[in-house]
Each structure stands twice: as structure tokens, then as C-alpha cells.
Design a protein around this motif. Structure first.
Motif, PDB file in Angstrom:
ATOM      1  N   THR A  60       0.842  -1.193   0.000  1.00 43.23           N
ATOM      2  CA  THR A  60       0.000   0.000   0.000  1.00 43.23           C
ATOM      3  C   THR A  60       0.878   1.245   0.000  1.00 43.23           C
ATOM      4  OG1 THR A  60      -0.146   0.044   2.419  1.00 43.23           O
ATOM      5  CG2 THR A  60      -1.885  -1.131   1.246  1.00 43.23           C
ATOM      6  N   SER A  61       0.429   2.239  -0.711  1.00 46.96           N
ATOM      7  CA  SER A  61       1.146   3.511  -0.738  1.00 46.96           C
ATOM      8  C   SER A  61       0.126   4.632  -0.728  1.00 46.96           C
ATOM      9  CB  SER A  61       2.010   3.606  -1.991  1.00 46.96           C
ATOM     10  OG  SER A  61       2.694   4.826  -2.016  1.00 46.96           O
ATOM     11  N   PRO A  62       0.165   5.508   0.292  1.00 47.98           N
ATOM     12  CA  PRO A  62       1.020   5.465   1.472  1.00 47.98           C
ATOM     13  C   PRO A  62       0.769   4.205   2.319  1.00 47.98           C
ATOM     14  CG  PRO A  62      -0.368   7.455   1.461  1.00 47.98           C
ATOM     15  CD  PRO A  62      -0.760   6.634   0.306  1.00 47.98           C
ATOM     16  N   LEU A  63       1.691   3.975   3.199  1.00 50.80           N
ATOM     17  CA  LEU A  63       1.645   2.806   4.066  1.00 50.80           C
ATOM     18  C   LEU A  63       0.380   2.814   4.921  1.00 50.80           C
ATOM     19  CD1 LEU A  63       3.457   0.386   4.627  1.00 50.80           C
ATOM     20  CD2 LEU A  63       4.504   1.677   6.468  1.00 50.80           C
ATOM     21  N   ARG A  64      -0.243   1.646   5.051  1.00 50.82           N
ATOM     22  CA  ARG A  64      -1.438   1.477   5.887  1.00 50.82           C
ATOM     23  C   ARG A  64      -1.178   0.365   6.890  1.00 50.82           C
ATOM     24  NH1 ARG A  64      -6.881   2.711   4.248  1.00 50.82           N
ATOM     25  NH2 ARG A  64      -6.805   4.256   2.623  1.00 50.82           N
ATOM     26  N   ALA A  65      -1.899   0.460   8.011  1.00 50.91           N
ATOM     27  CA  ALA A  65      -1.797  -0.592   9.021  1.00 50.91           C
ATOM     28  C   ALA A  65      -3.182  -0.952   9.517  1.00 50.91           C
ATOM     29  CB  ALA A  65      -0.925  -0.135  10.188  1.00 50.91           C
ATOM     30  N   ASP A  66      -3.324  -2.202   9.888  1.00 55.19           N
ATOM     31  CA  ASP A  66      -4.559  -2.674  10.509  1.00 55.19           C
ATOM     32  C   ASP A  66      -4.371  -2.592  12.020  1.00 55.19           C
ATOM     33  OD1 ASP A  66      -7.188  -4.342  10.034  1.00 55.19           O
ATOM     34  OD2 ASP A  66      -6.114  -5.271  11.719  1.00 55.19           O
TER      35      ASP A  66
END
Length: 183
Positions: free
Chosen positions: A90-96
Motif C-alpha cells: 500500500t502507498s502510502p503505508l497502511r496498518a490494521d
């Protein structure tokens, strides 16, 4: 001709006015206990920066959809006490965060390890007894989630294009706001 002069004058005066306003706000807030801001988007970081305050929330400089933000606000300890699970590719970075996602919008120059370290540091500074929520009517905003947001028993503000006179929620009308713009 008058319009160009007025625009030029405003462009010269606005930075001076804003810097003086920011300085006065910083002086007023010095030594005061401001709330930990859980914000749906980057505005929390702007507020901390302009007020000269330490970041006491991990949700700055990033972005939640409105439904995910409401879920976070309904149970902040649950979502902010766990580990980040970064989503690959993913760009930008994603987090769960255990069922909701956060996009690290302004972290392009940092590795996932550096981001996780900043996240943990900021989570450790949260004052759960003094939280304030900041949201807007974009990015998945629905009336159903709005009703959930109103029920949360914390200080909160919603920036909206339509305004409103809901007594359970502090709303601020922003007439040039473009609601529900897809990201």
C-alpha cells in the motif's frame, strides 16, 4: 486593479497575523493540560504544532475513514493498545489496528519500524481521561456512523459543510468544504 492590490496585501499580512496568533496561543497554553487529540486526519498534528505542544496522540499526520474513526473513538484503548499490522503493497503505508485501518499519509520517508516506534511512543502519551475527538463529514461519512459518533461520551467536534444545530455535538460549518470526496 483593486482586487490584485487587496490579494497582494492579504498575502503579505496573513503570515504576520497567523504567526502572532500562533505565538499568543502558545503563550496561553504554556503549562496547561491540553487534551490528547484523536483526529480523523492530519488536523490534529497541525493543532499540536501550532500550539507548540508535544504530540500526545498517535493519530496525527495520518488518516482514517469516518466509519473506522468512529469505531476507534467508541473503544480507543482496544484499538490503540495493540500492535500495528502493516498492509503490504500500500502507498502510502497502511496498518490494521485490529479491524480498522490507519493510513500513514505523511510518513513517506520513514520505514515501518520507525513508524511503529513513533506510534508506540505517542500511544504511551495518551491521556485517556482527557481525550478530544476531531472529525469531518468526508471519507465514508454516513448518517448511521454520525449517529454512532454523537453517542460517544467524549469532547468532540465535527467539521461539516452543512453545519447543524445538534446539541449533542459541536459542529463547525465550513462552506467551502467538499464532503465525501473519494480518496
Amino acid at each position: 486593479m483593486i482586487y490584485k492590490f487587496r490579494t497582494k496585501l492579504i498575502n503579505q499580512i496573513a503570515p504576520i497575523y497567523l504567526s502572532n496568533k500562533i505565538r499568543r496561543n502558545r503563550e496561553y497554553l504554556h503549562g496547561r493540560n491540553i487534551p490528547s487529540l484523536l483526529s480523523m486526519n492530519c488536523i490534529g498534528g497541525c493543532i499540536y504544532h501550532d500550539c507548540g505542544q508535544k504530540f500526545t496522540s498517535p493519530t496525527i499526520n495520518g488518516y482514517f475513514t469516518f466509519p473506522d474513526f468512529v469505531s476507534l473513538c467508541e473503544n480507543p484503548r482496544r484499538y490503540l493498545s495493540g500492535d500495528l499490522s502493516f498492509l503490504i503493497g500500500t502507498s502510502p503505508l497502511r496498518a490494521d489496528l485490529g479491524g480498522i485501518q490507519f493510513e500513514f499519509t505523511h510518513y513517506q520517508s520513514m520505514s515501518s519500524d520507525e513508524i511503529a516506534s513513533k506510534w508506540r511512543d505517542r500511544c504511551s502519551r495518551i491521556d485517556y481521561g482527557n481525550l478530544a475527538l476531531i472529525a469531518c463529514d468526508r471519507d465514508g461519512f454516513s448518517l448511521e456512523d454520525y449517529e454512532r459518533f454523537k453517542l460517544i461520551k467524549l469532547k468532540k467536534v465535527l467539521f461539516t459543510r452543512d453545519g447543524g444545530s445538534d446539541k449533542k455535538l459541536d459542529t463547525h460549518r465550513c462552506p467551502d468544504w467538499s464532503p465525501s470526496v473519494p480518496r
